[in-house]
Design an enzyme around this catalytic site. Structure first.
Site, mmCIF file in Angstrom:
data_model
loop_
_atom_site.group_PDB
_atom_site.id
_atom_site.type_symbol
_atom_site.label_atom_id
_atom_site.label_comp_id
_atom_site.label_asym_id
_atom_site.label_seq_id
_atom_site.Cartn_x
_atom_site.Cartn_y
_atom_site.Cartn_z
ATOM 1 N N GLU A 146 4.590 -3.462 -6.047
ATOM 2 C CA GLU A 146 5.262 -2.260 -5.601
ATOM 3 C C GLU A 146 5.800 -1.327 -6.805
ATOM 4 O O GLU A 146 5.547 -1.801 -7.865
ATOM 5 C CB GLU A 146 6.611 -2.582 -4.750
ATOM 6 C CG GLU A 146 6.593 -3.332 -3.777
ATOM 7 C CD GLU A 146 5.880 -2.881 -2.607
ATOM 8 O OE1 GLU A 146 5.871 -1.454 -2.509
ATOM 9 O OE2 GLU A 146 5.513 -3.453 -1.774
ATOM 10 N N TYR A 253 -8.205 10.775 6.020
ATOM 11 C CA TYR A 253 -7.166 9.825 5.796
ATOM 12 C C TYR A 253 -6.212 10.356 5.018
ATOM 13 O O TYR A 253 -6.670 10.886 3.749
ATOM 14 C CB TYR A 253 -7.520 8.443 5.744
ATOM 15 C CG TYR A 253 -6.360 7.793 5.985
ATOM 16 C CD1 TYR A 253 -5.738 7.278 7.258
ATOM 17 C CD2 TYR A 253 -5.601 7.238 4.792
ATOM 18 C CE1 TYR A 253 -4.517 6.581 7.540
ATOM 19 C CE2 TYR A 253 -4.260 6.506 5.000
ATOM 20 C CZ TYR A 253 -3.933 6.301 6.322
ATOM 21 O OH TYR A 253 -2.796 5.618 6.468
ATOM 22 N N TYR A 264 -0.380 3.547 -9.491
ATOM 23 C CA TYR A 264 -0.006 3.280 -8.298
ATOM 24 C C TYR A 264 -0.787 3.727 -6.915
ATOM 25 O O TYR A 264 -0.671 4.792 -6.656
ATOM 26 C CB TYR A 264 1.324 3.515 -8.021
ATOM 27 C CG TYR A 264 2.060 2.912 -6.731
ATOM 28 C CD1 TYR A 264 1.985 1.427 -6.588
ATOM 29 C CD2 TYR A 264 2.298 3.682 -5.933
ATOM 30 C CE1 TYR A 264 2.719 0.883 -5.500
ATOM 31 C CE2 TYR A 264 2.919 2.890 -4.811
ATOM 32 C CZ TYR A 264 3.067 1.954 -4.655
ATOM 33 O OH TYR A 264 3.555 1.219 -3.287
#
Ligand SMILES: *[C@@H]1O[C@H](CO)[C@@H](O)[C@H](O)[C@H]1NC(C)=O
Ligand SMILES: *[C@@H]1O[C@H](CO)[C@@H](O)[C@H](O)[C@H]1NC(C)=O
Ligand SMILES: *[C@@H]1O[C@H](CO)[C@@H](O)[C@H](O)[C@H]1NC(C)=O
Ligand SMILES: *[C@@H]1O[C@H](CO)[C@@H](O)[C@H](O)[C@H]1NC(C)=O
Ligand SMILES: *[C@@H]1O[C@H](CO)[C@@H](O)[C@H](O)[C@H]1NC(C)=O
Ligand SMILES: *[C@@H]1O[C@H](CO)[C@@H](O)[C@H](O)[C@H]1NC(C)=O
Length: 372
Positions: A146, A253, A264
């Site tokens: 994360e 997308y 990230y």
């Protein structure tokens, strides 16, 4: 004595000095005791090396090539979802030898590496076993995929961990959400088959927060481009089976990361875009950061445009231009996509890198490190 073949291990390292051009000058010099001594020493070394090279080794093909296993103790399963560890998992599933994964706390003192997944520490579901005596060579590994925005304050974990496994390239074990694997043969003929599409842009979003930058881009873009929204936020959740077939119908997308941090880049790019054969419109770290892991012509970056208006115009033009659109799939000729998602594969990966990892290390400023 035959001359050692030229090349590495030949004259550079000094074996069989009589074969080397420079050795002639040595032997021409007055024979001293020192020269003789070194000749004998070199002869001895050469003989040892030949022996080592020529005598066949025993036990050639065996899954365990080390004389002991590296043992990895997973202190608890990420998101409380245990997986089967029966048998030699790393060898059977990933052809990684000598790697033993375990999840039984009674093995703590024998573990080379103990793995802690951050989510359960953050939610206080699990605590670090500070009460146990840490064997001096044991490494504690901090595992998190994360971003710092989700992980919260990490300062309580300063000077606890020795190694990290995260999406950051500078982690001890780099664990991306996916990667491109070069194809062994370059496919010159026929390009990638692009599925039929009837939607312009799609977005799957569960945690919509209007204050996030990605939400602002969406709000502005949707006025100019039709965007089909799926996921919990629009009460149109997609099951794992529905996900790819649904998104395949979209030209683009919106691979908008929830926050902007170095490296990230998540499954929004790898699975939802690349595996779904859609062209990603990315928002996240700068373009150069994406280009470290994927070709420059595989995605559209929000930062490439001065305004959402010019981004929207570009998308409309690209759909009308078959060749231009197809050029975003060119990289499929050279690469295939590999998604990394099984926790066992991630754990087995530790063994692959184990011998190259620092024997002594500690993260004294984990929080600062994670936000760099
Ligand atoms: C290493 O682990 C495997 C898988 O559990 C086991 O079968 C094997 O006996 C172990 N080898 C050593 C040397 O401990
Ligand atoms: C963990 O290991 C201990 C001691 O080796 C054993 O008694 C116990 O049954 C194991 N627990 C599990 C869940 O396998
Ligand atoms: C993302 O972060 C990088 C580096 O901190 C910065 O250069 C870039 O402008 C940021 N991008 C956005 C869209 O905020
Ligand atoms: C975007 O802004 C830059 C700098 O302000 C300018 O040079 C460039 O022409 C602009 N591009 C478009 C497409 O408007
Ligand atoms: C793919 O590889 C070929 C041959 O190495 C190279 O010429 C070509 O530029 C590459 N194409 C892409 C899209 O990376
Ligand atoms: C691991 O990290 C701890 C805590 O910072 C430290 O005390 C220990 O010396 C480190 N161990 C190794 C083997 O680097």
């Amino acid at each position: 004595m035959p001359c050692y073949p030229a090349g590495p291990g030949g004259c550079e390292t000094g074996f069989n000095a009589s074969c080397c051009p420079s050795a002639t000058t040595h032997s021409a010099s007055p024979a001293s005791l020192i020269t003789k001594f070194f000749s004998i020493l070199l002869l001895g070394l050469f003989t040892l090396l030949s022996y080592w090279l020529l005598v066949p080794k025993t036990g050639v093909k065996s899954p365990v090539q080390r004389n002991r296993n590296i043992s990895i103790l997973l202190w608890y399963w990420p998101f409380s979802r245990p997986l089967d560890l029966e048998g030699d998992v790393c060898w059977d599933l990933y052809a990684i030898p000598g790697c033993y994964i375990m999840d039984n706390h009674s093995k703590f003192s024998e573990a080379d590496v103990v793995v802690f997944h951050h989510h359960e520490l953050k939610t206080h579901r699990w605590k670090l076993p500070h009460h146990l005596h840490r064997p001096p060579k044991q490494k504690w590994l901090w595992l998190s995929l994360e971003s710092p925005a989700t992980n919260g304050n990490l300062t309580p974990y300063d000077s606890v961990f020795n190694w990290t496994m995260t999406y950051r390239h500078d982690s001890d074990i780099f664990m991306p959400y996916g990667k491109l694997v070069p194809k062994s043969v370059y496919r010159d003929g026929g390009g990638h088959a692009i599925p039929r599409k009837n939607l312009l842009a799609c977005w799957v979003v569960s945690n919509y927060r209007s204050r996030q930058k990605r939400a602002q881009i969406y709000q502005s873009l949707k006025k100019l481009v039709p965007i089909a929204v799926y996921g919990k936020w629009h009460k149109k959740p997609l099951s794992a089976e529905e996900l790819l077939p649904t998104i395949k119908r979209c030209h683009f997308y919106l691979a908008f990361e929830n926050s902007n941090f170095t490296d990230y880049i998540t499954e929004k790019l790898w699975r939802n875009s690349f595996l779904a054969d859609t062209v990603p419109v990315v928002f996240g770290p700068p373009r150069q950061n994406y280009e470290k892991v994927v070709p420059s012509n595989s995605f559209i970056h929000v930062d490439d445009f001065n305004s959402t208006k010019s981004l929207a115009e570009f998308l409309h033009q690209l759909v009308a231009n078959k060749e231009g659109y197809a050029s975003y799939f060119e990289w499929h000729r050279n690469y295939s996509v590999k998604i990394l998602s099984d926790w066992r594969e991630r754990l087995c990966h530790i063994c692959k890198h184990y011998d190259q990892l620092p024997a002594h290390k500690a993260y004294h400023h984990l929080d600062a490190w994670s936000r760099r």
